[in-house]
Write an enzyme that holds these catalytic residues in place. Structure first.
Site, short mmCIF file in Angstrom:
data_model
loop_
_atom_site.label_atom_id
_atom_site.label_comp_id
_atom_site.label_asym_id
_atom_site.label_seq_id
_atom_site.Cartn_x
_atom_site.Cartn_y
_atom_site.Cartn_z
N TYR A 61 0.82 -1.22 0.00
CA TYR A 61 0.00 0.00 0.00
C TYR A 61 0.85 1.27 0.00
CZ TYR A 61 -4.41 -2.43 0.13
OH TYR A 61 -5.49 -3.21 -0.23
N ARG A 64 1.53 1.84 -3.57
CA ARG A 64 0.33 2.36 -4.24
C ARG A 64 0.17 3.86 -3.91
NH1 ARG A 64 1.41 -1.63 -5.44
NH2 ARG A 64 2.05 -0.34 -7.15
N GLN A 96 -14.59 0.82 -6.88
CA GLN A 96 -13.81 -0.27 -6.26
C GLN A 96 -12.37 0.17 -6.07
OE1 GLN A 96 -14.96 -4.33 -8.16
NE2 GLN A 96 -15.54 -2.75 -9.62
N VAL A 98 -9.07 2.26 -4.84
CA VAL A 98 -8.65 2.88 -3.59
C VAL A 98 -7.91 4.20 -3.86
CG1 VAL A 98 -8.58 0.73 -2.30
CG2 VAL A 98 -6.53 1.47 -3.51
N HIS A 114 -14.06 -0.51 -1.48
CA HIS A 114 -12.91 -1.30 -1.01
C HIS A 114 -11.92 -0.47 -0.21
CE1 HIS A 114 -13.54 -4.42 -4.51
NE2 HIS A 114 -14.47 -4.47 -3.58
N GLY A 170 -14.95 -0.06 -16.59
CA GLY A 170 -13.61 -0.59 -16.36
C GLY A 170 -13.47 -1.54 -15.20
N SER A 172 -13.71 -5.90 -14.39
CA SER A 172 -13.75 -7.16 -15.13
C SER A 172 -14.95 -8.03 -14.78
CB SER A 172 -12.46 -7.94 -14.85
OG SER A 172 -12.31 -8.11 -13.45
#
Ligand code: NAD
Length: 227
Positions: A61, A64, A96, A98, A114, A170, A172
């Site tokens: 994280y 990220r 979804q 973050v 999420h 976008g 899946s």
């Protein structure tokens, strides 16, 4: 279909996934054979991963956060923020992702199902609310503690609402419960539209699939009926 007409009575629910941030340079999960930035999602994004190796979770994280800080919103994020300005409380966005690219494009009526990269919360679920946390942690010893003594961990949460039009961008269609949202919307009678370069796994549940990159398709997709 090049245009979606949004009537005066429509309520729009938008669900976005990693694909909307792809044109901002953030890697999706599918693009790399089920890996997110080189990691299997279950090794870094699950309660079991946190129990097993909190240092690896924070390393992931932190990286990220580092990437997210340099990424910029793309025309798809901007198009959704502009649609919200026109629809006001008839618009709701659930992501979804973050990253904070929707907020930085101007979106306000927004839920991160999420969690958010820039927040952390107590690992012991002690009841203290999540706190702002932008730190890049190199070492688990640097990670702060909640007032109750528990170590801070990345913040995760969930939410959904009703709509007459659902737009999914976008994602899946492989991560639940988000992959079920389209079915719940159809049960309520909503039109359902998917936008992305390839059909998602749950494509048959959509009334329309618009194939293309979000940053190219979304800016011209909506026509809002004047109120
Ligand atoms: P996914 O990686 O499984 O699927 C990405 C989807 O985006 C694919 O269907 C692909 O066709 C589509 N896509 C690729 N480029 C696109 C573009 N330019 N425009 C529109 N669509 C495009 O992503 P997911 O379904 O969101 O699920 C992965 C999980 O990983 C989620 O739970 C998410 O929270 C997490 N994740 C988050 C981020 C982020 O916050 N930026 C990034 C990667 C993964």
């Amino acid at each position: 279909m090049n245009e979606i007409l949004i009537s005066r009575t429509d309520r729009v629910f938008v669900l976005t996934g990693a694909g909307i941030s792809a044109e901002s340079g953030l890697p999706t999960f599918r693009a790399s054979d089920g890996l997110w930035a080189g990691h299997a999602i279950e090794d870094v994004c699950t309660p079991e991963a946190w129990e097993r190796n909190p240092a690896l979770v924070w390393e992931f994280y932190s990286e990220r956060r580092r990437q997210g800080a340099t990424a910029e919103p793309n025309p798809a994020h901007v198009a959704l923020a502009e649609l919200e300005k026109q629809l006001g409380e008839r618009f709701f966005l659930c992501t979804q992702n973050v990253d904070d690219l929707h907020e930085r494009a101007g979106s306000v009526r927004l839920v991160h199902m999420h969690g958010e990269l820039a927040k952390a919360r107590c690992e012991w679920e002690c009841g203290e609310p999540p706190i702002e946390d932008h730190a890049i942690y190199e070492n688990l010893n640097e990670v702060g503690r909640c007032s109750c003594g528990g170590r801070l961990r990345p913040h995760i949460q969930r939410e959904i609402k009703k709509a007459t039009l659902m737009v999914v961008v976008g994602t899946s269609g492989s991560v639940y419960p988000a992959a079920n949202f389209v079915h719940w919307a159809r049960q309520g009678g909503a039109r359902t539209v998917y936008v992305g370069p390839e059909p998602p796994l749950n494509a048959s549940a959509f009334t329309h699939v618009v194939e293309g990159k979000a940053g190219e398709v979304l800016p011209g997709l909506f026509t809002v009926e004047p109120s």
